[in-house]
Design a protein around this motif. Structure first.
Motif, mmCIF file in Angstrom:
data_model
loop_
_atom_site.group_PDB
_atom_site.id
_atom_site.type_symbol
_atom_site.label_atom_id
_atom_site.label_comp_id
_atom_site.label_asym_id
_atom_site.label_seq_id
_atom_site.Cartn_x
_atom_site.Cartn_y
_atom_site.Cartn_z
ATOM 1 N N LEU A 294 0.829 -1.206 0.000
ATOM 2 C CA LEU A 294 0.000 0.000 0.000
ATOM 3 C C LEU A 294 0.861 1.252 0.000
ATOM 4 N N GLN A 295 1.934 1.253 0.764
ATOM 5 C CA GLN A 295 2.809 2.423 0.781
ATOM 6 C C GLN A 295 3.455 2.643 -0.586
ATOM 7 N N ALA A 296 3.893 1.565 -1.228
ATOM 8 C CA ALA A 296 4.464 1.704 -2.575
ATOM 9 C C ALA A 296 3.434 2.277 -3.537
ATOM 10 N N HIS A 297 2.198 1.817 -3.423
ATOM 11 C CA HIS A 297 1.122 2.324 -4.287
ATOM 12 C C HIS A 297 0.881 3.806 -4.032
ATOM 13 N N GLN A 298 0.831 4.200 -2.783
ATOM 14 C CA GLN A 298 0.562 5.606 -2.449
ATOM 15 C C GLN A 298 1.742 6.512 -2.827
ATOM 16 N N LEU A 299 2.959 6.014 -2.689
ATOM 17 C CA LEU A 299 4.124 6.804 -3.104
ATOM 18 C C LEU A 299 4.106 7.041 -4.608
ATOM 19 N N GLY A 300 3.533 6.110 -5.355
ATOM 20 C CA GLY A 300 3.405 6.307 -6.793
ATOM 21 C C GLY A 300 2.520 7.479 -7.149
ATOM 22 N N ARG A 301 1.713 7.930 -6.189
ATOM 23 C CA ARG A 301 0.823 9.065 -6.410
ATOM 24 C C ARG A 301 1.422 10.384 -5.943
ATOM 25 N N GLY A 302 2.552 10.324 -5.252
ATOM 26 C CA GLY A 302 3.181 11.551 -4.786
ATOM 27 C C GLY A 302 3.937 11.319 -3.503
ATOM 28 N N PRO A 303 4.855 12.217 -3.148
ATOM 29 C CA PRO A 303 5.719 12.010 -1.981
ATOM 30 C C PRO A 303 4.970 11.930 -0.660
ATOM 31 N N ARG A 304 3.796 12.536 -0.550
ATOM 32 C CA ARG A 304 3.030 12.450 0.697
ATOM 33 C C ARG A 304 2.554 11.030 0.972
ATOM 34 N N GLY A 305 2.591 10.195 -0.031
ATOM 35 C CA GLY A 305 2.169 8.812 0.151
ATOM 36 C C GLY A 305 3.082 8.002 1.036
ATOM 37 N N GLY A 306 4.254 8.545 1.379
ATOM 38 C CA GLY A 306 5.168 7.821 2.258
ATOM 39 C C GLY A 306 4.711 7.764 3.697
ATOM 40 N N ASN A 307 3.775 8.646 4.087
ATOM 41 C CA ASN A 307 3.294 8.691 5.463
ATOM 42 C C ASN A 307 1.818 8.307 5.493
ATOM 43 N N TRP A 308 1.485 7.219 6.151
ATOM 44 C CA TRP A 308 0.104 6.725 6.138
ATOM 45 C C TRP A 308 -0.873 7.714 6.748
ATOM 46 N N ARG A 309 -0.381 8.628 7.574
ATOM 47 C CA ARG A 309 -1.286 9.610 8.177
ATOM 48 C C ARG A 309 -1.791 10.622 7.152
ATOM 49 N N ALA A 310 -1.156 10.668 5.960
ATOM 50 C CA ALA A 310 -1.614 11.543 4.882
ATOM 51 C C ALA A 310 -2.424 10.786 3.837
ATOM 52 N N TRP A 311 -2.643 9.483 4.031
ATOM 53 C CA TRP A 311 -3.427 8.697 3.079
ATOM 54 C C TRP A 311 -4.915 9.056 3.205
ATOM 55 N N PRO A 312 -5.711 8.665 2.212
ATOM 56 C CA PRO A 312 -7.171 8.797 2.363
ATOM 57 C C PRO A 312 -7.631 8.104 3.649
ATOM 58 N N ALA A 313 -8.654 8.672 4.295
ATOM 59 C CA ALA A 313 -9.073 8.210 5.625
ATOM 60 C C ALA A 313 -9.310 6.702 5.676
ATOM 61 N N ALA A 314 -9.922 6.135 4.647
ATOM 62 C CA ALA A 314 -10.241 4.706 4.674
ATOM 63 C C ALA A 314 -8.985 3.838 4.698
ATOM 64 N N LEU A 315 -7.909 4.324 4.070
ATOM 65 C CA LEU A 315 -6.685 3.530 4.009
ATOM 66 C C LEU A 315 -5.848 3.651 5.276
ATOM 67 N N ARG A 316 -6.179 4.606 6.117
ATOM 68 C CA ARG A 316 -5.455 4.738 7.384
ATOM 69 C C ARG A 316 -5.879 3.663 8.381
ATOM 70 N N ASN A 317 -7.000 3.027 8.119
ATOM 71 C CA ASN A 317 -7.520 2.007 9.015
ATOM 72 C C ASN A 317 -7.237 0.621 8.437
ATOM 73 N N PRO A 318 -6.343 -0.147 9.056
ATOM 74 C CA PRO A 318 -6.000 -1.461 8.479
ATOM 75 C C PRO A 318 -7.164 -2.441 8.436
ATOM 76 N N ALA A 319 -8.218 -2.169 9.206
ATOM 77 C CA ALA A 319 -9.364 -3.081 9.226
ATOM 78 C C ALA A 319 -10.490 -2.622 8.306
ATOM 79 N N SER A 320 -10.252 -1.599 7.499
ATOM 80 C CA SER A 320 -11.330 -1.067 6.663
ATOM 81 C C SER A 320 -11.594 -1.974 5.459
ATOM 82 N N PRO A 321 -12.823 -1.931 4.906
ATOM 83 C CA PRO A 321 -13.120 -2.689 3.685
ATOM 84 C C PRO A 321 -12.235 -2.281 2.518
#
Length: 678
Positions: A294-321
C-alpha cells in the motif's frame, strides 16, 4: 485550565513537570509542551480505576498485590499455569487494603481467576539469564558487526545473513562466545533512502534487504532470472566493488532480482515451509505485507504517500473494507512482501544456527531499537499502542545544546497497561527469537523517555514515565524463556538509581573504553571496570580506536561544524593529545611513557593494546567491534548528521576472510588470552 490544574493532570498522566540537566540545573516544562503531550496521552486507551488489568506482572517467590480492594481477609483464587497444571488457594489483604496474592514459585504466563474476575499473571524470575550461566562461569568474549557492511560473493552491494553466518563460523573458530549484530528490523521497501537500522518501519519483522537469496534458491535459478531481467554484470560489479553502499541502487537491484525469483518459483506454488511460516505469524505479518504494498502504491501518487497519516481516511484504518479490497486486488504484491519476510527469517535462522553449531556459547546478540518510525507499518497496524503525535529524543546537554529529536515514537504507557503489555512483549520476542541475547537501545526507556510533542523543538519536551518494574520483570521473563542474556545501552543521562535496579535484574550495562575514567579524567585500569557490565572498546556511534587516536572524529566534526559551542578545533586537538597520553599510560603502564605516533602504524599499536586491555576487564563479557578488530579509522555512524558523513554505508574491506587477516587474528588472540583466568 489553569497552570496548577494542568500540571496536576500532567503528573497524573506520568509526565514530569520539571527536569534536571546534566549540570544539575533544574528546568520547568512549559505549558504548551504539557498541553501537547496530554492531548496525545489522553487520546489513547486506558484502564478504569477499579479494573483488574488484563495482565498483572509479578515475581516468582514474591507476593503480588493486585489492584483490587480486598473485601475480606481470605479471597479464593484459582491459577491455571502455563504448563496446564492447576493451583488454588486464598489471597489475603495488603496493608493498603488490596488483594495480596501469595508467592507463586512457578515462572511463566498463568491464567488467574479471583473475585469473579480473570487476568494473566506474568510471573517472572528474579533476574535475566547471565553470561556465567551461558558460559559455565567463564568470562566470555565476542565481536560486534554491522551486517550490511559484510561482503560475500555476488552480494549485489549489500551484506546479508549468509555473510553473517560465515562470519559467525569464523568468530566461533577463533573462540568467540557471541556475535553482536546491528538491528535487523523491517525497513521501508518503497523508501530505500531511509536505511538507518535504528529508524525502522516495524520492530516485529525483518529488513528484507538482508535476505540471502542463496538460502533457498540455486545458483542456476538466480542466474536464469538475471538473464531474463537482463541485469548487466557490470552494474552488479560496480555496486559490489564500491567502498560505500549505494542504498537506492543496491536496494532496487536486490528487490528486482528477488521479485524475479518470486514470480518464477514461488508465486504460483509457495513451498510448504513458507506457507507454515505465514500461518505462524498470522494477521500481524499480513498487515505488514499489505502496508508495504500500500505504501508503494501511495508513493506512486506523490511524496506524501510515504506517510500513512496523509493517506485517504479509509486507508489509514487497516481493518477497513477498502484496505481489504486493496489486499485482494493486489494479492501478488502483498504475497511478494510476505515471501521476502520468510526468506529473510530463513537466512537469519541459518546464521543463528551456524553460530550455535560452530560452538558459540551465547550466539547472536540482537539489537532492539528504542522506537519505531511513526509513518511505518507497526504504527499503522497498531495505532492505539503508540504515542502517535509524539517523538522521542533527548533533552539539551553539552554535546547537544538544542536537544535531540530522533524522529521515532514509542509505546503508550496507558495502552501497555490496558492491552496487557502485548505490544512490548511481541516486540521483545521478535528481537529474542533465534538469538542468544539482546541489546536494548536506550534501556533507560524502560523507566522514562524524553517525549516531544509534534511540531515542537527537541528542547521543548518532557520526561514520560513508564511502568519500569513491570517492564524489567517482563524482560527477565522473556530472557528466561529464550535463554538469552540482556545488555542495556545505558550511555547518556541516566535516572538516579537506574543502573542499580537494572543490575538487580542482571540487565548488563555498557562499559565503553572512552568513558571509563576517574574523577580527574584519567582512564581506569580494567580491574576497576564494572563487574556486571559488558566491556567494549567503542560503539557504532563513537570513534573507533584507530580513528580516535588519529582524531578522525574531530576532523569530521570540524568539517560538519559539529564541535561543541565555543570549542575551537585547536582546543579539541590539544585536549585529544592529552587524552592520548592518558590512554597510553593506562594501556601500557609498564612501557616508556612516550605514546605511539599519530599515524596509521601508531594507531595499529594502540588498537592492539586496547583489545588486550578490554579483554582484561572485570566484565562478564567483552566485545570488540569488527571495526577495531580490523583497525579501521571510520566509525559506522556519526550522530547529528544524516548527509555529511557516510552513516550506515561503509563496507568492510574486500579480500581474504576478515578474521584470517594478520591484524585481526592478532587482536583476537590478544583479547582471547586476556579473557583467560590469571
Amino acid at each position: 485550565m489553569d497552570d496548577r490544574t494542568l500540571r496536576a493532570r500532567a503528573s497524573q498522566a506520568g509526565l514530569a513537570t520539571a527536569w534536571r540537566d546534566a549540570r544539575g540545573v533544574s528546568h520547568r516544562v512549559g505549558v504548551d509542551t504539557l498541553r501537547g503531550l496530554l492531548r496525545v496521552l489522553e487520546n489513547g486507551p486506558s484502564l478504569a480505576e477499579d479494573a483488574l488489568p488484563p495482565m498483572v506482572v509479578g515475581q516468582a517467590g514474591v507476593a503480588t498485590v493486585l489492584p483490587l480492594p480486598a473485601r475480606s481477609d481470605r479471597v479464593a483464587f484459582r491459577l491455571e499455569c502455563e504448563d496446564g497444571s492447576m493451583l488454588s488457594g486464598h489471597a489475603g489483604r495488603s496493608r493498603d487494603g488490596r488483594v495480596r496474592l501469595p508467592a507463586i514459585a512457578r515462572v511463566g504466563y498463568h491464567r488467574l481467576e479471583i473475585a469473579d474476575r480473570s487476568t494473566v499473571l506474568a510471573n517472572a524470575p528474579a533476574r535475566c539469564r547471565t553470561v556465567a550461566e551461558a558460559t559455565d562461569g567463564a568470562r566470555g568474549w565476542g565481536l560486534a558487526v554491522q551486517i550490511h557492511g559484510l561482503r560475500a560473493r555476488h552480494d549485489g552491494g549489500i551484506g546479508h545473513f549468509g555473510a553473517l553466518a560465515e562470519l559467525a563460523r569464523q568468530a566461533a573458530a577463533a573462540g568467540a562466545d557471541a556475535l553482536a549484530i546491528s538491528p535487523v528490523h523491517a525497513m521501508f521497501s518503497a523508501r530505500p533512502t531511509q536505511f538507518s537500522p535504528y529508524s525502522p518501519s516495524s520492530r516485529l519483522f525483518l529488513n528484507v534487504l538482508l535476505a540471502d537469496m542463496r538460502s533457498w534458491f540455486s545458483t542456476h535459478d538466480i542466474g536464469a532470472v538475471i538473464r531474463r531481467l537482463r541485469i548487466p554484470p557490470q552494474a552488479t560489479r560496480a555496486l559490489e566493488d564500491a567502498a560505500l553502499i549505494d542504498w537506492p541502487q543496491a536496494a532496487a537491484l536486490r528487490l528486482r532480482l528477488l521479485r524475479g525469483l518470486y514470480d518464477d518459483h514461488i508465486r504460483l506454488t509457495p513451498p510448504a515451509e513458507m506457507t507454515a511460516f505465514l500461518a505462524a505469524h498470522g494477521r500481524a505479518l499480513h498487515h505488514h505485507g499489505v502496508f508495504e504494498a500500500l505504501q508503494a502504491h501511495q508513493l506512486g501518487r506523490g511524496p506524501r504517500g510515504g506517510n500513512w497519516r496523509a493517506w485517504p481516511a479509509a486507508l489509514r484504518n487497516p481493518a477497513s473494507p477498502e484496505v481489504a479490497r486493496f489486499a485482494e486486488e493486489r494479492h501478488h504484491e502483498v504475497g511478494f512482501h510476505l515471501f521476502l519476510q520468510w526468506l529473510a527469517a530463513r537466512g537469519l535462522d541459518g546464521a543463528a544456527q551456524a553460530a550455535r553449531d560452530a560452538g558459540m556459547r551465547i550466539g547472536l546478540i540482537a539489537d532492539l531499537a528504542v522506537g519505531t518510525d511513526p509513518s511505518g507499518s507497526q504504527c499503522w497496524a497498531n495505532q492505539d499502542d503508540f504515542l502517535i503525535g509524539g517523538s522521542v529524543g533527548a533533552p539539551p546537554d553539552p554535546l547537544g545544546p538544542l536537544g535531540q529529536n530522533w524522529g521515532l515514537t514509542t509505546f503508550s504507557p496507558g495502552a501497555l497497561r490496558a492491552h496487557g503489555y502485548r505490544a512490548f512483549i511481541d516486540t521483545l520476542r521478535a528481537a529474542l527469537t533465534r538469538q542468544g541475547g539482546v541489546r536494548i537501545d536506550h534501556v533507560m526507556g524502560l523507566e522514562r523517555l524524553w517525549v516531544i510533542p509534534e511540531g515542537a523543538s527537541a528542547a521543548d519536551g518532557a520526561y514520560l514515565s513508564f511502568p519500569g518494574r513491570d517492564l524489567m520483570r517482563l524482560v527477565a521473563l522473556e530472557s528466561h524463556r529464550h535463554q538469552a542474556v540482556v545488555i542495556g545501552e545505558d550511555l547518556g543521562t541516566v535516572p538516579a538509581g537506574f543502573r542499580a535496579r537494572a543490575a538487580r535484574r542482571s540487565i548488563m550495562g555498557m562499559n565503553v573504553l572512552w568513558f571509563q575514567r576517574d574523577a580527574k579524567g584519567a582512564f581506569l585500569s580494567p580491574d576497576k571496570w564494572g563487574t556486571g557490565d559488558v566491556g567494549m572498546t567503542t560503539t557504532h556511534d563513537l570513534p573507533t580506536v584507530a580513528g580516535w587516536w588519529q582524531a578522525t572524529d574531530i576532523g569530521w566534526r570540524k568539517a560538519l561544524r559539529q564541535l561543541p559551542r565555543g570549542t575551537r578545533v585547536e582546543d579539541a586537538l590539544a585536549a585529544r593529545a592529552l587524552d592520548r597520553a592518558s590512554l597510553w599510560a593506562a594501556l601500557r603502564p609498564e612501557e616508556a611513557p612516550e605514546p605511539p605516533p599519530v599515524t596509521p602504524a601508531g594507531a595499529a599499536r594502540v588498537v592492539d593494546a586496547a583489545a588486550s586491555f578490554v579483554g582484561a576487564a572485570a566484565s562478564p563479557l567483552a566485545i570488540l567491534p569488527l571495526e577495531d578488530a580490523l583497525g579501521l579509522p571510520e566509525q559506522p555512524n556519526l550522530p547529528g548528521t544524516t548527509s555529511g558523513h557516510p552513516n550506515w554505508q561503509q563496507r568492510y574491506p574486500a579480500g581474504p576472510p576478515l578474521l584470517a587477516r594478520p591484524d585481526a587474528a592478532r587482536r583476537l588472540d590478544l583479547l582471547r588470552t586476556a579473557r583467560k583466568p590469571a
